[in-house]
Design an enzyme around this catalytic site. Sequence first.
Site, mmCIF file in Angstrom:
data_model
loop_
_atom_site.group_PDB
_atom_site.id
_atom_site.type_symbol
_atom_site.label_atom_id
_atom_site.label_comp_id
_atom_site.label_asym_id
_atom_site.label_seq_id
_atom_site.Cartn_x
_atom_site.Cartn_y
_atom_site.Cartn_z
ATOM 1 N N LYS A 19 0.876 -1.185 0.000
ATOM 2 C CA LYS A 19 0.000 0.000 0.000
ATOM 3 C C LYS A 19 0.902 1.221 0.000
ATOM 4 O O LYS A 19 1.663 1.430 0.950
ATOM 5 C CB LYS A 19 -0.901 -0.016 1.233
ATOM 6 N N THR A 67 -2.586 6.806 0.244
ATOM 7 C CA THR A 67 -3.782 6.879 1.067
ATOM 8 C C THR A 67 -4.640 8.009 0.527
ATOM 9 O O THR A 67 -4.111 9.023 0.055
ATOM 10 C CB THR A 67 -3.440 7.066 2.561
ATOM 11 N N GLU A 73 -3.350 0.870 -3.613
ATOM 12 C CA GLU A 73 -3.989 0.602 -2.309
ATOM 13 C C GLU A 73 -4.057 -0.897 -2.025
ATOM 14 O O GLU A 73 -4.591 -1.319 -1.005
ATOM 15 C CB GLU A 73 -5.423 1.156 -2.299
HETATM 16 C C1 LIG Z 1 -7.875 6.413 10.087
HETATM 17 C C2 LIG Z 1 -8.157 6.658 8.647
HETATM 18 O O1 LIG Z 1 -8.904 7.538 8.274
HETATM 19 N N1 LIG Z 1 -7.542 5.858 7.773
HETATM 20 C C3 LIG Z 1 -7.592 5.892 6.409
HETATM 21 C C4 LIG Z 1 -8.469 6.654 5.674
HETATM 22 C C5 LIG Z 1 -8.372 6.587 4.303
HETATM 23 N N2 LIG Z 1 -7.450 5.798 3.726
HETATM 24 C C6 LIG Z 1 -6.613 5.062 4.496
HETATM 25 O O2 LIG Z 1 -5.743 4.353 3.929
HETATM 26 N N3 LIG Z 1 -6.690 5.103 5.815
#
Ligand SMILES: CC(=O)Nc1cc[nH]c(=O)n1
Length: 104
Positions: free
Chosen positions: A21, A24, A74
């Site tokens: 990954k 984000t 991702e």
């Molecule tokens: C904690 C949190 O919001 N985590 C996220 C949100 C979006 N993408 C991701 O990889 N992780």
Amino acid sequence: MLQNDITFFARFEPDILAGRKTITIRDAAESHFQPGQRLRTGRYEDNGYFCTLEVISTTPVALNELNDEHARQENMTLAELRQVIAEIYPGLDEFYVIAFKRIS
Ligand SMILES: CC(=O)Nc1cc[nH]c(=O)n1
């Protein structure tokens, strides 16, 4: 104790540590990360630190622009990615892709 700069759900930790990954997708509240910035990275659930990431880029993206390359970065299918984003951010359609590499 030192604060983390960004958190991820614990289920994403193994993919981040393994380099599977590498992006984000966040909302505007987390769009301030700058290239070169080093982020203490923890788990959302317990705030436990698990690695340090370096930001490569922060790029705006609309929900309908998410594509197979985002999904690959991702470690998901595009259908899975759209579902995850809809669950985390219901009703939102403007996001930021934060690309990163793990440095420790
Ligand atoms: C904690 C949190 O919001 N985590 C996220 C949100 C979006 N993408 C991701 O990889 N992780």
